[in-house]
Design an enzyme around this catalytic site. Structure first.
Site, PDB file in Angstrom:
ATOM      1  N   GLU A 290       0.882  -1.167   0.000  1.00 41.23           N
ATOM      2  CA  GLU A 290       0.000   0.000   0.000  1.00 41.23           C
ATOM      3  C   GLU A 290       0.915   1.211   0.000  1.00 41.23           C
ATOM      4  OE1 GLU A 290      -3.131  -0.038  -0.342  1.00 41.23           O
ATOM      5  OE2 GLU A 290      -3.552  -2.147   0.062  1.00 41.23           O
ATOM      6  N   CYS A 324      -1.690   8.790   4.136  1.00 41.97           N
ATOM      7  CA  CYS A 324      -1.695   8.504   2.691  1.00 41.97           C
ATOM      8  C   CYS A 324      -2.980   9.031   2.077  1.00 41.97           C
ATOM      9  CB  CYS A 324      -1.555   7.013   2.461  1.00 41.97           C
ATOM     10  SG  CYS A 324      -2.725   6.072   3.435  1.00 41.97           S
TER      11      CYS A 324
HETATM   12  P1  NDP Z   1       8.727   4.955   4.189  1.00 41.70           P
HETATM   13  O1  NDP Z   1       8.605   4.322   2.840  1.00 41.70           O
HETATM   14  O2  NDP Z   1       9.784   5.946   4.395  1.00 41.70           O
HETATM   15  O3  NDP Z   1       8.941   3.838   5.298  1.00 41.70           O
HETATM   16  C1  NDP Z   1       8.075   2.748   5.418  1.00 41.70           C
HETATM   17  C2  NDP Z   1       8.840   1.601   6.040  1.00 41.70           C
HETATM   18  O4  NDP Z   1       9.845   1.159   5.121  1.00 41.70           O
HETATM   19  C3  NDP Z   1       9.567   1.977   7.329  1.00 41.70           C
HETATM   20  O5  NDP Z   1       9.503   0.885   8.212  1.00 41.70           O
HETATM   21  C4  NDP Z   1      10.992   2.210   6.835  1.00 41.70           C
HETATM   22  O6  NDP Z   1      11.945   2.040   7.850  1.00 41.70           O
HETATM   23  C5  NDP Z   1      11.101   1.109   5.798  1.00 41.70           C
HETATM   24  N1  NDP Z   1      12.159   1.305   4.818  1.00 41.70           N
HETATM   25  C6  NDP Z   1      12.802   2.446   4.476  1.00 41.70           C
HETATM   26  N2  NDP Z   1      13.726   2.195   3.514  1.00 41.70           N
HETATM   27  C7  NDP Z   1      13.652   0.876   3.247  1.00 41.70           C
HETATM   28  C8  NDP Z   1      14.339   0.000   2.343  1.00 41.70           C
HETATM   29  N3  NDP Z   1      15.290   0.455   1.517  1.00 41.70           N
HETATM   30  N4  NDP Z   1      14.000  -1.300   2.316  1.00 41.70           N
HETATM   31  C9  NDP Z   1      13.027  -1.784   3.126  1.00 41.70           C
HETATM   32  N5  NDP Z   1      12.364  -1.019   4.019  1.00 41.70           N
HETATM   33  C10 NDP Z   1      12.660   0.297   4.074  1.00 41.70           C
HETATM   34  O7  NDP Z   1       7.280   5.535   4.543  1.00 41.70           O
HETATM   35  P2  NDP Z   1       6.814   6.289   5.867  1.00 41.70           P
HETATM   36  O8  NDP Z   1       6.952   5.456   7.094  1.00 41.70           O
HETATM   37  O9  NDP Z   1       7.412   7.639   5.868  1.00 41.70           O
HETATM   38  O10 NDP Z   1       5.248   6.381   5.579  1.00 41.70           O
HETATM   39  C11 NDP Z   1       4.766   7.327   4.728  1.00 41.70           C
HETATM   40  C12 NDP Z   1       4.396   6.732   3.376  1.00 41.70           C
HETATM   41  O11 NDP Z   1       3.524   5.632   3.559  1.00 41.70           O
HETATM   42  C13 NDP Z   1       3.638   7.725   2.527  1.00 41.70           C
HETATM   43  O12 NDP Z   1       4.108   7.653   1.203  1.00 41.70           O
HETATM   44  C14 NDP Z   1       2.208   7.215   2.621  1.00 41.70           C
HETATM   45  O13 NDP Z   1       1.393   7.599   1.553  1.00 41.70           O
HETATM   46  C15 NDP Z   1       2.400   5.745   2.704  1.00 41.70           C
HETATM   47  N6  NDP Z   1       1.239   5.104   3.313  1.00 41.70           N
HETATM   48  C16 NDP Z   1       0.351   4.458   2.503  1.00 41.70           C
HETATM   49  C17 NDP Z   1      -0.808   3.901   3.029  1.00 41.70           C
HETATM   50  C18 NDP Z   1      -1.775   3.173   2.165  1.00 41.70           C
HETATM   51  O14 NDP Z   1      -2.614   2.429   2.695  1.00 41.70           O
HETATM   52  N7  NDP Z   1      -1.719   3.330   0.861  1.00 41.70           N
HETATM   53  C19 NDP Z   1      -1.128   4.023   4.453  1.00 41.70           C
HETATM   54  C20 NDP Z   1      -0.104   4.676   5.211  1.00 41.70           C
HETATM   55  C21 NDP Z   1       1.030   5.206   4.648  1.00 41.70           C
HETATM   56  P3  NDP Z   1      12.448   3.312   8.725  1.00 41.70           P
HETATM   57  O15 NDP Z   1      11.269   3.830   9.444  1.00 41.70           O
HETATM   58  O16 NDP Z   1      13.435   2.680   9.610  1.00 41.70           O
HETATM   59  O17 NDP Z   1      13.013   4.283   7.743  1.00 41.70           O
END
Ligand code: NDP
Length: 532
Positions: A290, A324
């Site tokens: 998502e 999101c």
């Molecule tokens: P990120 O993509 O920055 O992070 C999401 C997760 O991925 C975190 O646990 C992060 O770890 C991890 N991560 C970061 N880099 C990597 C990598 N290279 N490989 C694997 N995992 C990685 O998103 P946010 O947490 O900032 O959330 C915001 C985003 O989520 C927005 O784009 C939003 O739209 C989306 N979102 C979508 C939803 C939906 O249902 N469509 C609902 C909620 C959010 P760490 O925190 O340690 O960096």
């Protein structure tokens, strides 16, 4: 059609209906106090039910009060991921063969434990993620709903096993879904309870074993979830928690050769890189992701302006736009845009910026320094290329603790193709655009790589019909003054997106969610051997 009634937890709404909102606030205040008194502890990884210490750790602070330490958390690395994945692999056989009723019972019990502790869980979200009390409780309620709904669906479908009859004499057939094996779960910071719980449980209840990684900014609530699952009777090794950074833990988890599937919620950039990794490794399992949104709202000349203004304000600025589903661009008929914008600015300026635990708080602090920097950058861009009508500044106030508070921001005069009106910012920032009619508004609303949420304000039947027919969006809301684009209830409003907003277009909290965690098998027996 069979009735699909499902009762949502819906705590705040229930108190409002019962006239007991004061009771809600009292319980919340008590819970904040209780949680505050327990902050600052050290939290290891949880693998096979064991507490695993790591050499390095990281500290999490309250975004609304940076002097308040939430806790010290183990910083996992690739070798911890390796350990957790091998435990998950070893546990898979026994968990896969556990009966549906056994699995369902554990998760139903977990839902009851969460419901019993919901005020404390919500208080953790307020202090760790900066959610105001209403938003925090909605996050907890949704997680509880996910558990109950997924347990109900697995049970109702007998673990997704169907007797498909005898197509020709003596051929006995069955069609069923089987788990893939080990799932990696990677969660976002913005619904650190509901989404983290929903993804982890989606993978586990269907018979997979799990290695789960929360966002680095919200590990405490993840510990609470894993503790409750264990208390509910989940066997050790089924869900293993590895906290740590995206690159240090998330990436090795995604790249691990023994991980069969990934369920991820987060940014499009990270989601895409996970998909590429899976494609390169030719894995059998899915990437259920998502991703982001750039959610448009259309306000036609037939709109009730009061509803539209409050819907846009709440959709754009709830949890400081860090959803999101946040309303981020609004297409308003040129005949009413002046009045609409004036009212929106006026109502936005009335929003209270307070510490999130305060009873009247609406606008939350943003999650980290990176978000503050992004806010400053887009506001500078908005001043250069458009007009900032209200907001645009970081808040420094003697009346607030030191935290990451920024002003809700309304911007006009940004061209349709400008990156401020195209890219997701994940901040309290909304752009308003004039349009001559619904056709132009729809064309512009759909001109986006995203298709997550969309809203319409119109009192005209034909406009509503046209909008539903043409809008390219997973979640579509008409005349929703409580929020133009955010907020979904499990079962009634399954949540997910089209286009680049997701990879499977099957929605969380909906009927087609669980089957994604399984692969199909058709079993045919000729004669009676092996049939009970
Ligand atoms: P990120 O993509 O920055 O992070 C999401 C997760 O991925 C975190 O646990 C992060 O770890 C991890 N991560 C970061 N880099 C990597 C990598 N290279 N490989 C694997 N995992 C990685 O998103 P946010 O947490 O900032 O959330 C915001 C985003 O989520 C927005 O784009 C939003 O739209 C989306 N979102 C979508 C939803 C939906 O249902 N469509 C609902 C909620 C959010 P760490 O925190 O340690 O960096």
């Amino acid at each position: 059609m069979e009735s699909q009634e499902f009762v949502n937890e819906n705590t705040v709404f229930t108190h409002q209906q019962d006239g007991t909102v004061d009771e809600f606030h009292r319980s919340y205040d008590d819970a904040i106090e209780t949680v505050r008194n327990k902050l600052g502890e050290t939290h290891p990884l949880v693998i096979d039910g064991d507490a695993i210490e790591t050499e390095a750790s990281f500290t999490v602070a309250n975004p609304g009060n940076l002097d308040q330490r939430i806790g010290e958390f183990a910083a996992g690395e690739a070798e911890d991921v390796d350990h957790a994945v091998s435990v998950a692999e070893e546990t898979f056989e026994s968990w896969r063969t556990a009966s549906v009723s056994e699995r369902v019972k554990i998760f139903r019990r977990a839902a009851e434990l969460m419901a019993d502790q919901k005020y404390e869980l919500a208080a953790v979200l307020t202090l760790e993620a900066g959610k105001n009390r209403t938003e925090a409780m909605a996050d907890i309620d949704e997680g509880i709903d996910f558990l109950r709904f997924y347990a109900r669906e697995l049970d109702r479908h007998d673990g997704y096993t169907f007797d498909t009859g005898e197509p020709t004499p003596s051929q006995h057939c069955q069609n069923r879904l089987e788990p893939f094996g080990v799932f990696g779960v990677v969660g976002p910071f913005n619904f650190p309870f509901a989404i983290f719980t929903g993804m982890t449980v989606g993978a586990a209840i269907t018979g997979n074993t799990v290695v789960t990684k929360p966002a680095s900014t919200t590990p405490l609530i993840a510990h609470k979830v894993v503790d409750i699952l264990s208390e509910a009777g989940l066997p050790d090794g089924v869900v293993n928690l590895v906290t740590g950074g995206g690159r240090a833990v998330g990436q090795p988890l995604v790249e691990h050769e023994d991980v069969d599937g990934i369920v991820f919620t987060g940014s499009r950039e990270v989601g895409r890189s996970i998909q590429e990794t899976f494609f390169e490794q030719a894995k059998a399992g899915p990437v259920i992701a998502e991703l982001g949104g750039k959610n448009p709202v259309i306000v036609t000349e037939n709109a009730d302006l009061e509803k539209a203004v409050s819907g846009v304000r709440n959709g754009a600025f709830g949890f400081a736009g860090q959803k999101c589903s946040a309303t981020s661009r609004v297409y308003v008929n040129e005949d009413i845009i002046e009045t609409f914008t004036r009212e929106l600015v006026s109502e936005t300026e009335e929003l209270q910026i307070l510490p999130p635990e305060h009873e009247d708080a609406f606008v939350s602090p943003v999650i980290d320094e990176n978000a503050v920097e992004r806010y400053e950058k887009i506001c500078e861009g908005a001043r250069e290329d458009g007009t900032v009508l209200t907001g645009g500044d970081v808040v420094h106030s003697d009346e607030l603790p030191e935290g990451r508070y920024v002003q809700p921001t309304v911007v006009t005069d940004i061209p349709h193709g400008h990156e401020l009106a195209r890219e997701e910012h994940f901040l309290p920032f909304v752009t308003i655009h004039p349009v001559s009619d619904l056709d132009e508004a729809l064309t512009k609303a759909n001109d986006s790589q995203y298709g997550l949420c969309a809203g319409l304000f119109s009192e005209d039947d034909a406009e509503v019909e046209t909008w539903f027919d043409r809008i390219e969006s997973g979640m579509c809301y008409v005349n929703r003054s409580q929020s133009a684009t955010t907020g979904a209830l499990v079962q009634a409003q399954p949540f997910g997106g089209w286009k680049s907003s997701g990879t499977t277009s099957k929605f969380a909290g909906g009927y087609w969610y669980l089957p994604q965690f399984m692969r199909e098998q058709t079993r045919t027996v000729v004669g009676n051997v092996g049939r009970q």
